[in-house]
Write a protein that holds these residues in place. Structure first.
Motif, PDB file in Angstrom:
ATOM      1  N   ALA A   1      17.049  18.218   5.527  1.00  0.00           N
ATOM      2  CA  ALA A   1      18.083  19.262   5.514  1.00  0.00           C
ATOM      3  C   ALA A   1      19.337  18.857   6.289  1.00  0.00           C
ATOM      4  O   ALA A   1      20.316  19.606   6.309  1.00  0.00           O
ATOM      5  N   GLY A   2      19.300  17.690   6.920  1.00  0.00           N
ATOM      6  CA  GLY A   2      20.482  17.217   7.630  1.00  0.00           C
ATOM      7  C   GLY A   2      20.406  17.279   9.135  1.00  0.00           C
ATOM      8  O   GLY A   2      21.360  16.894   9.827  1.00  0.00           O
ATOM      9  N   VAL A   3      19.296  17.784   9.668  1.00  0.00           N
ATOM     10  CA  VAL A   3      19.093  17.757  11.119  1.00  0.00           C
ATOM     11  C   VAL A   3      18.897  16.304  11.558  1.00  0.00           C
ATOM     12  O   VAL A   3      18.263  15.515  10.853  1.00  0.00           O
ATOM     13  N   HIS A   4      19.446  15.939  12.695  1.00  0.00           N
ATOM     14  CA  HIS A   4      19.371  14.550  13.155  1.00  0.00           C
ATOM     15  C   HIS A   4      18.167  14.270  14.061  1.00  0.00           C
ATOM     16  O   HIS A   4      17.603  13.182  14.014  1.00  0.00           O
ATOM     17  N   TYR A   5      17.821  15.254  14.904  1.00  0.00           N
ATOM     18  CA  TYR A   5      16.752  15.033  15.879  1.00  0.00           C
ATOM     19  C   TYR A   5      15.814  16.237  15.908  1.00  0.00           C
ATOM     20  O   TYR A   5      16.265  17.381  15.896  1.00  0.00           O
ATOM     21  N   CYS A   6      14.533  15.949  15.992  1.00  0.00           N
ATOM     22  CA  CYS A   6      13.532  17.004  16.173  1.00  0.00           C
ATOM     23  C   CYS A   6      12.927  16.866  17.564  1.00  0.00           C
ATOM     24  O   CYS A   6      12.565  15.763  17.986  1.00  0.00           O
TER      25      CYS A   6
ATOM     26  N   PHE B   1       9.402   8.372  11.814  1.00  0.00           N
ATOM     27  CA  PHE B   1      10.812   8.793  11.778  1.00  0.00           C
ATOM     28  C   PHE B   1      11.571   8.130  12.935  1.00  0.00           C
ATOM     29  O   PHE B   1      12.029   8.814  13.857  1.00  0.00           O
ATOM     30  N   PRO B   2      11.719   6.819  12.899  1.00  0.00           N
ATOM     31  CA  PRO B   2      12.324   6.116  14.039  1.00  0.00           C
ATOM     32  C   PRO B   2      13.745   6.596  14.314  1.00  0.00           C
ATOM     33  O   PRO B   2      14.554   6.761  13.408  1.00  0.00           O
ATOM     34  N   GLY B   3      14.010   6.833  15.611  1.00  0.00           N
ATOM     35  CA  GLY B   3      15.330   7.238  16.034  1.00  0.00           C
ATOM     36  C   GLY B   3      15.622   8.716  15.928  1.00  0.00           C
ATOM     37  O   GLY B   3      16.721   9.160  16.265  1.00  0.00           O
ATOM     38  N   HIS B   4      14.641   9.495  15.495  1.00  0.00           N
ATOM     39  CA  HIS B   4      14.889  10.920  15.256  1.00  0.00           C
ATOM     40  C   HIS B   4      14.048  11.863  16.117  1.00  0.00           C
ATOM     41  O   HIS B   4      14.111  13.075  15.930  1.00  0.00           O
ATOM     42  N   ILE B   5      13.271  11.315  17.046  1.00  0.00           N
ATOM     43  CA  ILE B   5      12.350  12.161  17.814  1.00  0.00           C
ATOM     44  C   ILE B   5      12.774  12.234  19.282  1.00  0.00           C
ATOM     45  O   ILE B   5      13.003  11.217  19.942  1.00  0.00           O
ATOM     46  N   ILE B   6      12.875  13.458  19.764  1.00  0.00           N
ATOM     47  CA  ILE B   6      13.169  13.745  21.166  1.00  0.00           C
ATOM     48  C   ILE B   6      11.982  14.510  21.740  1.00  0.00           C
ATOM     49  O   ILE B   6      11.377  15.329  21.039  1.00  0.00           O
ATOM     50  N   VAL B   7      11.637  14.243  22.971  1.00  0.00           N
ATOM     51  CA  VAL B   7      10.581  15.008  23.641  1.00  0.00           C
ATOM     52  C   VAL B   7      11.222  16.007  24.597  1.00  0.00           C
ATOM     53  O   VAL B   7      12.085  15.635  25.408  1.00  0.00           O
TER      54      VAL B   7
ATOM     55  N   GLN C   1      -0.261  11.337  21.236  1.00  0.00           N
ATOM     56  CA  GLN C   1      -0.308  10.417  20.096  1.00  0.00           C
ATOM     57  C   GLN C   1       0.510  10.940  18.922  1.00  0.00           C
ATOM     58  O   GLN C   1       1.067  10.168  18.133  1.00  0.00           O
ATOM     59  N   PHE C   2       0.612  12.259  18.823  1.00  0.00           N
ATOM     60  CA  PHE C   2       1.418  12.877  17.766  1.00  0.00           C
ATOM     61  C   PHE C   2       2.866  12.413  17.857  1.00  0.00           C
ATOM     62  O   PHE C   2       3.499  12.086  16.846  1.00  0.00           O
ATOM     63  N   VAL C   3       3.404  12.360  19.060  1.00  0.00           N
ATOM     64  CA  VAL C   3       4.777  11.905  19.261  1.00  0.00           C
ATOM     65  C   VAL C   3       4.909  10.433  18.894  1.00  0.00           C
ATOM     66  O   VAL C   3       5.869  10.018  18.229  1.00  0.00           O
TER      67      VAL C   3
ATOM     68  N   ALA D   1      15.263  10.449  23.368  1.00  0.00           N
ATOM     69  CA  ALA D   1      15.701  11.057  24.628  1.00  0.00           C
ATOM     70  C   ALA D   1      14.631  12.021  25.113  1.00  0.00           C
ATOM     71  O   ALA D   1      13.745  12.438  24.350  1.00  0.00           O
ATOM     72  N   ILE D   2      14.742  12.386  26.377  1.00  0.00           N
ATOM     73  CA  ILE D   2      13.940  13.453  26.972  1.00  0.00           C
ATOM     74  C   ILE D   2      14.895  14.595  27.315  1.00  0.00           C
ATOM     75  O   ILE D   2      15.888  14.389  28.007  1.00  0.00           O
ATOM     76  N   VAL D   3      14.613  15.788  26.806  1.00  0.00           N
ATOM     77  CA  VAL D   3      15.341  16.971  27.253  1.00  0.00           C
ATOM     78  C   VAL D   3      14.515  17.594  28.373  1.00  0.00           C
ATOM     79  O   VAL D   3      13.395  18.066  28.145  1.00  0.00           O
ATOM     80  N   TYR D   4      15.069  17.578  29.582  1.00  0.00           N
ATOM     81  CA  TYR D   4      14.333  18.061  30.746  1.00  0.00           C
ATOM     82  C   TYR D   4      14.882  19.406  31.197  1.00  0.00           C
ATOM     83  O   TYR D   4      16.058  19.519  31.567  1.00  0.00           O
ATOM     84  N   THR D   5      14.046  20.420  31.163  1.00  0.00           N
ATOM     85  CA  THR D   5      14.452  21.775  31.529  1.00  0.00           C
ATOM     86  C   THR D   5      13.679  22.250  32.744  1.00  0.00           C
ATOM     87  O   THR D   5      12.444  22.237  32.747  1.00  0.00           O
ATOM     88  N   ASP D   6      14.413  22.674  33.753  1.00  0.00           N
ATOM     89  CA  ASP D   6      13.807  23.331  34.911  1.00  0.00           C
ATOM     90  C   ASP D   6      13.736  24.816  34.574  1.00  0.00           C
ATOM     91  O   ASP D   6      14.739  25.515  34.606  1.00  0.00           O
TER      92      ASP D   6
END
Length: 244
Positions: free
Chosen positions: A96-101, A121-127, A112-114, A163-168
Motif C-alpha cells: 500500500a506504500g508504507v515504508h516501514y512496519c 522484507f529487508p530494510g523495512h522493519i523497525i522494532v 525470531q519473528f522479527v 531502527a529502534i523506536v524507544y518510548t519511555d
C-alpha cells in the motif's frame, strides 16, 4: 536528525493518549489525512502512524486510514505500528506504500519473528521498544515484562532492523520532557539507530537530543507537543536542518 510527527489513530480519528491509556484520549482531528498534510507542509520528512485500536486488537483496525495517508504522500516515508502480528500484514502495508512496519509486542514475545521479517522484507522493519524504568512493556503498555530494553535491542543487532523506536512510557503524552539519558544509553549500547519517543515537549528537548545525536540517535517522534503548540514543527525542522 529526523523530526517525525506522530499521527495516532483511534476509531478513524487522530488522537493522543496519556501514558498509552485508551481511556485518557484527546481527539485532535477527525480527518487524519488532513493532519498528515499539515505536517508535510511544515517540512516533515517522515510520518509515524500508530493504529491504537490495532495495538489492543492484535490486528490492523485503522488500515484504511493508513493506506490513504501513504497514497497521498508517496514521497514521504510512512512508518506504522500497532497490531502487526504476521508477515501478511507487513506485506499488505508495504504494498500500500508504507515504508516501514514497526513490531512491538511480538518482538518481545517472539524475537525470531522479527529476524524472519527482516529476511523477508529487508530494510523495512523497525522494532518498537516501549519501556518503563528500563523494562519492556507490551500489549498496548498494559503489561511490563522482565526483559530490559537494552537486552531486547541487542537481540536484533545482526538481524537487519532499520531502527529502534524507544518510548519511555512514563513520559509519553505527559509533556514532561524526553528521557535523554535513557535514550542515549540505549543508543550507545547498540549498533542500530534509535528514534526517541515519549515526552518531547519543547525545543530544549530537541536541542538536548541533537547534542547526543552522535551516540546513535537518528530522530525524534513528536506528538502532543506539536498538537498543543509547544513545538512549532516548521521552526524545529529549520533548526535541525541547519545542524546537518
Amino acid at each position: 536528525m529526523l523530526l517525525i510527527p506522530a499521527i495516532d489513530l483511534k476509531d478513524g480519528q487522530c488522537v493522543r493518549l496519556r501514558q498509552g491509556r485508551m481511556d485518557d484520549t484527546t481527539v485532535f482531528a477527525s480527518n487524519p489525512v488532513d493532519v498528515a498534510q499539515r505536517w508535510v507542509d511544515a517540512g516533515a520528512r517522515r510520518l509515524h502512524l500508530v493504529d491504537l485500536n490495532g495495538a489492543f486488537a492484535g490486528k490492523p483496525v485503522n488500515g484504511d486510514v493508513v493506506r490513504a495517508i501513504a497514497a497521498r504522500f508517496p514521497n514521504v516515508p510512512v512508518q506504522i505500528g500497532g497490531g502487526i502480528r504476521d508477515a501478511a500484514t507487513v506485506a499488505a502495508y508495504l504494498e500500500a506504500g508504507v515504508h516501514y512496519c514497526i513490531i512491538g509486542t511480538k518482538a518481545v514475545q517472539e524475537p525470531q519473528f522479527v529476524i524472519d521479517l527482516c529476511q523477508q522484507f529487508p530494510g523495512h522493519i523497525i522494532v518498537g521498544i516501549d519501556a518503563k524504568n528500563g523494562m519492556v512493556a507490551t500489549d498496548g503498555w498494559a503489561e511490563v515484562s522482565s526483559v530490559s530494553a537494552i537486552e531486547l535491542a541487542k537481540q536484533f543487532e545482526q538481524a537487519g532492523v532499520s531502527a529502534i523506536v524507544y518510548t519511555d512510557i512514563a513520559r509519553d503524552g505527559m509533556m514532561t520532557g524526553v528521557n535523554v539519558d535513557e535514550t542515549a544509553k540505549l543508543a550507545s549500547s547498540i549498533s542500530i539507530p534509535v528514534v526517541a519517543s515519549g515526552g518531547v515537549t519543547n525545543m530544549d528537548d530537541i536541542k538536548a537530543l541533537c547534542a547526543v545525536e552522535d551516540q546513535g540517535i537518528m530522530g525524534a517522534i513528536l506528538g502532543r507537543s506539536i498538537y498543543e503548540g509547544t513545538i512549532d514543527l516548521a521552526e524545529a525542522q529549520r533548526y535541525v536542518n541547519e545542524l546537518s
